[in-house]
Design a protein around this motif. Sequence first.
Motif, short mmCIF file in Angstrom:
data_model
loop_
_atom_site.label_atom_id
_atom_site.label_comp_id
_atom_site.label_asym_id
_atom_site.label_seq_id
_atom_site.Cartn_x
_atom_site.Cartn_y
_atom_site.Cartn_z
N LYS A 1 0.80 -1.22 0.00
CA LYS A 1 0.00 0.00 0.00
C LYS A 1 0.84 1.27 0.00
CE LYS A 1 -3.98 -2.18 2.21
NZ LYS A 1 -4.94 -2.16 3.33
N ALA A 2 2.14 1.15 0.28
CA ALA A 2 2.98 2.33 0.37
C ALA A 2 3.59 2.72 -0.98
CB ALA A 2 4.09 2.11 1.39
N VAL A 3 3.97 1.72 -1.77
CA VAL A 3 4.62 1.99 -3.05
C VAL A 3 4.00 1.08 -4.11
CG1 VAL A 3 6.79 2.71 -2.01
CG2 VAL A 3 6.44 0.32 -2.56
N ASP A 4 4.37 1.34 -5.37
CA ASP A 4 3.83 0.55 -6.47
C ASP A 4 4.60 -0.75 -6.59
OD1 ASP A 4 2.53 -0.34 -8.68
OD2 ASP A 4 3.60 0.96 -10.09
N ARG A 5 4.30 -1.70 -5.69
CA ARG A 5 4.98 -2.99 -5.72
C ARG A 5 3.96 -4.11 -5.62
NH1 ARG A 5 10.50 -2.02 -2.10
NH2 ARG A 5 11.41 -0.50 -3.52
N ASP A 6 2.92 -4.04 -6.39
CA ASP A 6 1.91 -5.09 -6.42
C ASP A 6 2.31 -6.14 -7.45
OD1 ASP A 6 0.67 -3.39 -4.71
OD2 ASP A 6 -0.87 -2.74 -6.13
N TYR A 7 2.02 -7.39 -7.14
CA TYR A 7 2.25 -8.44 -8.12
C TYR A 7 1.34 -9.62 -7.84
CZ TYR A 7 5.42 -10.41 -4.53
OH TYR A 7 5.96 -10.89 -3.35
N ASN A 8 1.14 -10.46 -8.85
CA ASN A 8 0.36 -11.68 -8.76
C ASN A 8 1.24 -12.87 -9.12
OD1 ASN A 8 -2.13 -10.34 -8.15
ND2 ASN A 8 -2.29 -9.81 -10.32
N VAL A 9 0.99 -14.00 -8.46
CA VAL A 9 1.74 -15.21 -8.74
C VAL A 9 0.75 -16.34 -9.04
CG1 VAL A 9 3.53 -16.80 -7.96
CG2 VAL A 9 3.49 -14.46 -7.08
N TYR A 10 0.96 -17.04 -10.14
CA TYR A 10 0.11 -18.14 -10.55
C TYR A 10 0.95 -19.42 -10.50
CZ TYR A 10 -2.33 -14.06 -12.32
OH TYR A 10 -2.93 -12.83 -12.42
N SER A 11 0.42 -20.45 -9.84
CA SER A 11 1.21 -21.66 -9.60
C SER A 11 0.40 -22.91 -9.94
CB SER A 11 1.66 -21.74 -8.14
OG SER A 11 2.41 -20.60 -7.77
N ALA A 12 1.13 -23.97 -10.30
CA ALA A 12 0.53 -25.28 -10.54
C ALA A 12 1.52 -26.34 -10.06
CB ALA A 12 0.22 -25.47 -12.02
N GLY A 13 1.00 -27.51 -9.71
CA GLY A 13 1.89 -28.54 -9.19
C GLY A 13 1.33 -29.94 -9.34
N LEU A 14 2.21 -30.92 -9.18
CA LEU A 14 1.87 -32.33 -9.20
C LEU A 14 2.37 -32.98 -7.92
CD1 LEU A 14 2.93 -33.23 -12.87
CD2 LEU A 14 0.60 -32.77 -12.04
N GLU A 15 1.57 -33.86 -7.33
CA GLU A 15 1.93 -34.58 -6.11
C GLU A 15 1.97 -36.08 -6.39
OE1 GLU A 15 2.47 -33.85 -2.85
OE2 GLU A 15 2.19 -31.67 -2.87
N TYR A 16 2.94 -36.74 -5.76
CA TYR A 16 3.03 -38.19 -5.87
C TYR A 16 3.34 -38.76 -4.49
CZ TYR A 16 4.99 -42.81 -6.93
OH TYR A 16 5.26 -44.16 -6.95
N ASN A 17 2.41 -39.53 -3.93
CA ASN A 17 2.62 -40.24 -2.67
C ASN A 17 3.09 -41.66 -2.99
OD1 ASN A 17 1.68 -38.10 -0.97
ND2 ASN A 17 -0.42 -38.66 -1.49
N MET A 18 4.39 -41.85 -3.04
CA MET A 18 4.91 -43.19 -3.32
C MET A 18 4.51 -44.15 -2.22
SD MET A 18 8.80 -44.33 -4.28
CE MET A 18 9.41 -44.49 -2.60
N ARG A 19 4.57 -43.66 -0.98
CA ARG A 19 4.04 -44.34 0.20
C ARG A 19 3.36 -43.27 1.04
NH1 ARG A 19 5.39 -47.87 -2.60
NH2 ARG A 19 6.61 -49.74 -2.17
N GLN A 20 2.63 -43.67 2.05
CA GLN A 20 2.00 -42.67 2.92
C GLN A 20 3.03 -41.72 3.51
OE1 GLN A 20 -0.67 -44.18 5.89
NE2 GLN A 20 -1.58 -45.68 4.51
N ASN A 21 4.21 -42.25 3.82
CA ASN A 21 5.25 -41.45 4.47
C ASN A 21 6.40 -41.10 3.53
OD1 ASN A 21 5.77 -44.27 4.51
ND2 ASN A 21 7.48 -43.93 5.93
N VAL A 22 6.20 -41.27 2.22
CA VAL A 22 7.20 -40.88 1.22
C VAL A 22 6.48 -40.09 0.13
CG1 VAL A 22 8.95 -41.65 -0.42
CG2 VAL A 22 8.55 -42.96 1.69
N ARG A 23 6.85 -38.81 0.01
CA ARG A 23 6.09 -37.89 -0.83
C ARG A 23 7.04 -37.12 -1.75
NH1 ARG A 23 4.09 -32.32 1.61
NH2 ARG A 23 3.28 -31.29 -0.26
N PHE A 24 6.61 -36.92 -3.01
CA PHE A 24 7.35 -36.12 -3.97
C PHE A 24 6.40 -35.11 -4.60
CE2 PHE A 24 9.28 -40.29 -3.75
CZ PHE A 24 10.63 -40.01 -3.61
N CYS A 25 6.92 -33.94 -4.96
CA CYS A 25 6.09 -32.99 -5.71
C CYS A 25 6.97 -32.11 -6.58
CB CYS A 25 5.23 -32.14 -4.77
SG CYS A 25 6.12 -30.84 -3.88
N VAL A 26 6.37 -31.58 -7.63
CA VAL A 26 7.01 -30.60 -8.49
C VAL A 26 6.03 -29.44 -8.65
CG1 VAL A 26 6.19 -31.80 -10.57
CG2 VAL A 26 8.07 -30.15 -10.73
#
Length: 424
Positions: A365-390
Amino acid sequence: MKSFSTNKVAYLLGLTLMCATAAEATPAFARQMDTECMSCHFQNIPKLNSFGREFKMSGFTMTSGKEEMKSTLAGGLGLPSTLNMGLVLKARVLSDDKTENTTLGKTVKTEIFDESAFIFGGKIADNVGTSMEVAAGGIFGGKVLFTTEALGGRVGAAYSTTDALGAFQGTEIYTTGLYRPVRQFENRKKTNIFQDLGIGDGEASVVQAYYHGGGLYATAGGYVPTFAQSSRTDSDGYKLMARAAYEFSLTDTTMMLGGYYIGGDTGNKIIPYNLADITNEVDLANIAALNRTSYGIDFQVQSMLAEMSLMVTGAYVLKNDYDDLDMTTGLATGTQDITGYHVDAQLNLTDKYGVKAAVLGHNDKAVDRDYNVYSAGLEYNMRQNVRFCVEYSYTSSDRPDTVGTNGTTVYSGSDILFMSMVAF
């Protein structure tokens, strides 16, 4: 976005395999309950389902009852027969075309074991539980909870101290990011407004009381925005934290609406941080949290869509005032107000595979520093307690940045993150 060679991709993936967030996401509690990890989690660790939220509100004192030792001497004994321990390993590799400061150009950052920890905890006695961790560098932190059934639910108190997980780490049970480890995306500062503004992270030592029952979760307490061994204990060193949320269900859908507040003046004082490390307004917000006043709203939806699990979360920071610092002395010279919002969603096509998307809006609100970020991802649960994502994020802004002799540049860029987590 600049292209990756096959060798570079293989190198980044290889690094992530060495790897996983510290938090209550530990199989130690699965062993205490004599059940699988997903009995408490939704879609993937560390996000909680309704039973997981109840387990945390019990102060981690619920047990399967099969192996609990009992005694009537000296008030009785409520220890499990085995000590609950777990190891959580996490690694991230982030390729960032542009950072939030005025230094442009792609950087590759690796965080091997950065958020990893040895965790132990669970039931201490009938109404006392704990979750403690020893993180990289020998940093010791965690929480102790005292709880009892009353007023149609659970009433309790908690003490917690952390070097990084924020003022809400003691009893927060939702996935909106007020508690740093429990969020939908790993690239937290590009997808979660609480993490982007430093509201859901940082050093904190907290004493709080809480109530959970009839769909209501409410807590209030005092905290100092420093780690245990350096905390001030005089009265003007404490700030107020408060949180309330209401949860209700419709058929297969569970919804939560909530809000938070942190505030209080700890006085103008030298900030005990390395000022040379400050590179942007987000860093400034994080270290100036000694004098932060902030409040906002959040929501969470858990549902099943054509037998696929769906979680949607979002938040809007309505106010976020904090001290503007003199970079030479570290003293407060004025105030800044940076707000914003995020909305994210994850849909698990099967128990193992999920897709997710997010949008974040940052408003200075103080200076012109507004921006938007758009994100997407993939999740892989190889096991319940082993997780990968990109995850992939693209930042779009009309903010001007002056870069040496290159003049004015449009602030925009993309980054890609690989993450792996192992808990055992």
